[in-house]
Design a protein around this motif. Structure first.
Motif, PDB file in Angstrom:
ATOM      1  N   TRP A  11       0.835  -1.198   0.000  1.00 36.92           N
ATOM      2  CA  TRP A  11       0.000   0.000   0.000  1.00 36.92           C
ATOM      3  C   TRP A  11       0.871   1.250   0.000  1.00 36.92           C
ATOM      4  CZ3 TRP A  11      -4.929  -1.231  -0.741  1.00 36.92           C
ATOM      5  CH2 TRP A  11      -5.425  -2.423  -0.218  1.00 36.92           C
ATOM      6  N   TYR A  56      -6.876   0.917   6.059  1.00 36.57           N
ATOM      7  CA  TYR A  56      -8.293   1.278   6.041  1.00 36.57           C
ATOM      8  C   TYR A  56      -8.638   2.382   7.032  1.00 36.57           C
ATOM      9  CZ  TYR A  56      -8.543  -2.929   3.263  1.00 36.57           C
ATOM     10  OH  TYR A  56      -8.343  -3.870   2.287  1.00 36.57           O
ATOM     11  N   ALA A  65      -6.183   2.392   1.210  1.00 36.38           N
ATOM     12  CA  ALA A  65      -6.742   1.458   0.239  1.00 36.38           C
ATOM     13  C   ALA A  65      -7.362   2.200  -0.940  1.00 36.38           C
ATOM     14  CB  ALA A  65      -7.777   0.557   0.912  1.00 36.38           C
ATOM     15  N   GLN A  66      -8.061   3.291  -0.649  1.00 36.47           N
ATOM     16  CA  GLN A  66      -8.648   4.101  -1.719  1.00 36.47           C
ATOM     17  C   GLN A  66      -7.578   4.867  -2.487  1.00 36.47           C
ATOM     18  OE1 GLN A  66     -11.399   6.675   0.349  1.00 36.47           O
ATOM     19  NE2 GLN A  66     -12.393   4.955   1.372  1.00 36.47           N
ATOM     20  N   GLN A  86     -10.893  -5.527  -3.685  1.00 37.13           N
ATOM     21  CA  GLN A  86     -11.384  -4.298  -3.074  1.00 37.13           C
ATOM     22  C   GLN A  86     -12.806  -3.981  -3.547  1.00 37.13           C
ATOM     23  OE1 GLN A  86      -7.143  -2.064  -3.378  1.00 37.13           O
ATOM     24  NE2 GLN A  86      -8.799  -0.759  -2.654  1.00 37.13           N
ATOM     25  N   PRO A 144     -12.978   0.113   1.129  1.00 39.88           N
ATOM     26  CA  PRO A 144     -11.768   0.156   0.297  1.00 39.88           C
ATOM     27  C   PRO A 144     -11.900   0.986  -0.971  1.00 39.88           C
ATOM     28  CG  PRO A 144     -12.872  -1.952   0.056  1.00 39.88           C
ATOM     29  CD  PRO A 144     -13.612  -1.216   1.128  1.00 39.88           C
TER      30      PRO A 144
END
Length: 487
Positions: free
Chosen positions: A236, A253, A265-266, A295, A322
């Protein structure tokens, strides 16, 4: 095609695409200028008939606009897009900087980075802006250097530490937290690093066009800074402190810990200018597609949005989603698959997102999260048309990724003042909820490869015919798309 509700929502979204952008100049070209120490009445340039050459606008930030109004306005409202560029340049003439969110004839410094750069560069690459390109480049470049708007965090009016920009230039990343302390808002180092890197890449494209080779190489090099906040041990993007040490107790997260209005995550997928490069960091395109698909599977169980409004994104029940289609940071992710060799997954997930998130007519059934004065409405229009621009449309001949339109036929009436032919038509043969996969594409009866189409191909008019099916394209077609993604 589509249902009556689909059509109502489509035109509602299209109307939303121009909301929140208000003309502040009068009929004679007078306008309020608050960019200086004292208020003054400014005057727009007049044409030979004594009429203002353009309207002057207020606007919200262009943060996230690279995936929304950048594209939609260029296609259907080019006259508005052109006026907005001139308006942004007028602010620069008055106050010394191109704004990222002007209001009341003044700078608001809302959000982060230099989000108006991709907007203006795309207008140039589309041929809407053709004059004074050197002056425009110099004005844009100022924002990407010390003393420019990138130095300021959100709403940072009186200082210039919150953007962490000097560390970005010197060390290749913005630290989290900023050692100087709190200034303004959105001081989220990893997210700021990624945003600056993308915007540097967009400016590099204009430098290349104008023959500024050294600048092109410099900003292109800086555009690779996103790699400096990728943690291969976790897979990540991850914040770092000034010493280069990874943020401890890292949770991908956790919302707004080093990322602007997002979690890791986004935000990890915010590399619109080099998704193959991001996939390489992740171990290859196949592994990247598998990661993103998981995701989406998780996000689907949560409705693809962090609750039903922007103000609940930090609620424990919603902040761990996510992928969030209720706010801008991850609204491009369904089209990421197109760029890493899996166009079938783009087609599959865009349909899912549209049906769940952008299909209702009331706020509770379709305007979840932050509609943001037309940005999300614009996104919905583009996804339903099956056209998207991953990098903000700043290529020499801007490229659109082809998705899965929900209608049987869409006609774009091209403005004759800017484009040579009257219409561009997208037809979807055998389209239905089940037949969501694009198997074959014909542009004016000739095969189209790679799930992409260029701006020049659309704006000269013609017809794109998509043959729809309930099964994805053959493996050979997917391999062709993967080769295209690696081009």
């Amino acid at each position: 095609g589509g249902s009556e509700t689909d059509r109502k929502r489509f035109y509602t979204d299209l109307w939303h695409a121009l909301q929140g952008r208000r003309i502040i100049s009068d009929a004679n070209g007078a306008y309020p200028d608050n960019t200086g120490a004292a208020f003054r009445v400014g005057q727009l340039p007049l044409d030979e008939n004594g009429k203002p050459k353009f309207n002057h606008y207020n606007s919200d930030s262009f943060w996230g606009a690279q995936w929304t109004i950048n594209t939609l306005w260029g296609l259907v409202y080019p006259e508005i897009k052109k006026e907005f560029v001139y308006s942004l340049l007028q602010y620069q003439k008055d106050g010394g900087m191109i704004p990222r969110g002007p209001s009341g004839g003044n700078y608001t410094f809302v959000m982060t980075g230099s989000s108006s750069t991709p907007f203006i560069v795309s207008a140039i690459q589309e041929g809407l802006i053709t004059e004074d390109l050197e002056d425009i480049y110099k004005a844009l470049k100022k924002n990407h250097m010390l003393g420019g708007i990138m130095e300021r965090a959100g709403y940072e009016h009186k200082t210039n530490f919150g953007g962490g920009f000097k560390y970005y230039v010197e060390n290749g990343f913005v630290p989290y937290p900023i050692p100087e302390g709190e200034f303004g808002g959105h001081q989220d180092g990893a997210g700021q690093t990624m945003e600056y890197a993308y915007q540097d890449w967009t400016l590099a494209q204009l430098a290349k066009r104008l023959g500024h080779t050294n600048d092109y190489k410099y900003f292109l090099r800086r555009s690779g800074n996103f790699k400096n906040v990728y943690d291969s041990s976790t897979g990540w993007m991850r914040p770092k402190n000034l010493a280069g040490e990874w943020y401890e107790n890292f949770d991908p997260y956790q919302h707004r810990v080093g990322f602007v209005e997002a979690n890791s995550a986004q935000a990890t997928w915010f590399v619109p200018h080099d998704l193959p490069g991001l996939a390489k960091l992740m171990g290859g395109q196949e592994l990247a597609a598998e990661k993103l698909n998981k995701q989406f599977e998780t996000a689907e169980t949560m409705g693809f949005t962090a609750g039903t409004s922007h103000d609940v994104e930090e609620h424990p029940e919603y902040r761990r989603i996510p992928i969030n289609y209720g706010n801008q940071p991850s609204i491009q992710t369904a089209y990421v698959f197109n760029e890493i060799g899996r166009p079938d997954l783009t087609q599959y997930w865009t349909r899912k997102v549209v049906k769940k998130t952008f299909s209702g007519l009331s706020p509770s059934t379709g305007y979840n999260g932050d509609e943001d004065q037309g940005l999300m409405g614009s996104l919905a229009v583009l996804m339903k048309m099956g056209l998207f621009q991953m990098n903000g449309g700043v290529d020499e001949d801007p490229e659109y990724q082809i998705g899965s339109p929900i209608f049987d036929k869409i006609s774009i009436e091209l403005n004759p003042d800017y484009y040579t032919n009257p219409t561009f038509v997208i037809e979807s043969v055998n389209n239905s909820d089940e037949n969501l996969y694009v198997n074959d594409m014909l542009l004016d009866d000739l095969p189209l490869q790679g799930y992409v189409i260029r701006h020049s191909q659309i704006t000269k008019g013609g017809k794109l015919v998509l043959q729809m099916s309930n099964t994805p394209s053959s493996e050979e077609d997917v391999r062709t798309a993967q080769i295209n993604a690696n081009r």
